[in-house]
Design an enzyme around this catalytic site. Structure first.
Site, short mmCIF file in Angstrom:
data_model
loop_
_atom_site.label_atom_id
_atom_site.label_comp_id
_atom_site.label_asym_id
_atom_site.label_seq_id
_atom_site.Cartn_x
_atom_site.Cartn_y
_atom_site.Cartn_z
N THR A 68 16.47 -17.25 16.73
CA THR A 68 16.64 -17.84 15.40
C THR A 68 15.62 -17.24 14.43
OG1 THR A 68 17.02 -19.94 14.23
CG2 THR A 68 15.19 -19.89 15.78
N ASN A 69 15.38 -17.90 13.32
CA ASN A 69 14.45 -17.42 12.30
C ASN A 69 13.69 -18.62 11.73
OD1 ASN A 69 16.00 -18.52 9.93
ND2 ASN A 69 17.55 -17.23 10.88
N HIS A 70 12.83 -18.38 10.75
CA HIS A 70 11.94 -19.42 10.25
C HIS A 70 12.51 -20.32 9.15
CE1 HIS A 70 8.44 -18.31 12.53
NE2 HIS A 70 8.51 -17.06 12.11
N SER A 71 13.80 -20.22 8.88
CA SER A 71 14.33 -21.01 7.77
C SER A 71 14.28 -22.51 8.07
CB SER A 71 15.78 -20.60 7.50
OG SER A 71 16.31 -21.41 6.48
N ALA B 296 19.95 -18.77 6.30
CA ALA B 296 19.46 -17.54 6.92
C ALA B 296 20.32 -17.29 8.16
CB ALA B 296 17.99 -17.68 7.28
#
Ligand code: C5P
Length: 219
Positions: free
Chosen positions: A29-32, A96
């Site tokens: 995943t990502n930091h959103s 994101a």
């Protein structure tokens, strides 16, 4: 904010970050956080719009008066957007989306073995959701994209607004930890297809959202 400037309009807002499974217990995943998208959904609802908030893996309170559609993966987010877009007035694509997902999701938890010091996960490209929507949008519909960049912000935003056929792009510098991911503050540059830009001051995500709603009302 002038009341009800989006009354009678149906707006789709996406928020959060997609999760792409590797095996039954792991994902990429990502930091959103979803904070910017949630602020936009709230501002649009305050302006009288009917809002569909498609949220990927968020854990913040759902704004009042919006239709909340939770999703996990990019493919689910795509399906949720495509199902609603043709009958909507516009899309604000602040989620994101993971650009790639593991090519296969292992049936069982991937184990480390004595003779295996490296693990390679093969990835395939996810659909570019906002680009698909940009390609099918009708003249009366708007599509707003985001560009989260660590370098060459405006050059990258210019490329994206053109290649994705957007009506507006909201560019922000995610290398600056005072703003962007998980922060309550943001500073963005709005960019139009003709190259015109407007940079906000560092302000709350609610204020950025209100400025965006004013622009959308004109679109
Ligand atoms: O190309 P890039 O991912 O930086 O573009 C960002 C914009 O494209 C955002 O609005 C994001 O929500 C959208 N996007 C998308 N589908 C993807 C990747 C990004 O809709 N697979």
């Amino acid at each position: 904010l002038p009341e009800q400037i989006l009354k009678g309009k149906h707006i789709i807002v996406t928020a959060g970050g997609t999760r792409e499974a590797i095996d039954p217990v792991r994902y990429i995943t990502n930091h959103s956080s979803g904070k910017m998208g949630f602020a936009i959904a709230q501002a649009a609802a305050n302006a009288g719009a009917e809002v569909s908030l498609i949220a990927a893996n968020t854990s913040i309170p759902v704004p009042n008066g919006v239709d909340f559609i939770p999703v996990v993966t990019a493919k689910e987010l795509e399906a949720a957007v495509m199902k609603r877009f043709t009958s909507a007035d516009g899309l604000v694509m602040s989620a994101a989306v993971a650009d790639f997902r593991p090519a296969v999701v292992a049936d069982h938890k991937i184990k480390k073995t004595k003779d295996n010091d490296n693990l390679t996960i093969s990835m395939v490209k996810n659909p570019d959701i906002v680009k698909q929507v940009g390609a099918i949008k009708q003249p009366q519909q708007f599509v707003v994209g985001f560009a989260a960049e660590t370098n060459d912000l405006l050059a990258n935003a210019t490329k994206k607004i053109q290649s994705k056929n957007l009506d507006l792009i909201v560019a922000n510098d995610v290398a600056n930890s005072q703003i962007g991911f998980n922060s309550d503050q943001n500073q963005v540059t709005f960019m139009w297809p003709d190259g015109q830009t407007k940079k906000t001051v560092v302000e709350s995500k609610a204020k950025v959202a209100d400025e965006l709603i004013q622009i959308i009302a004109k679109l």
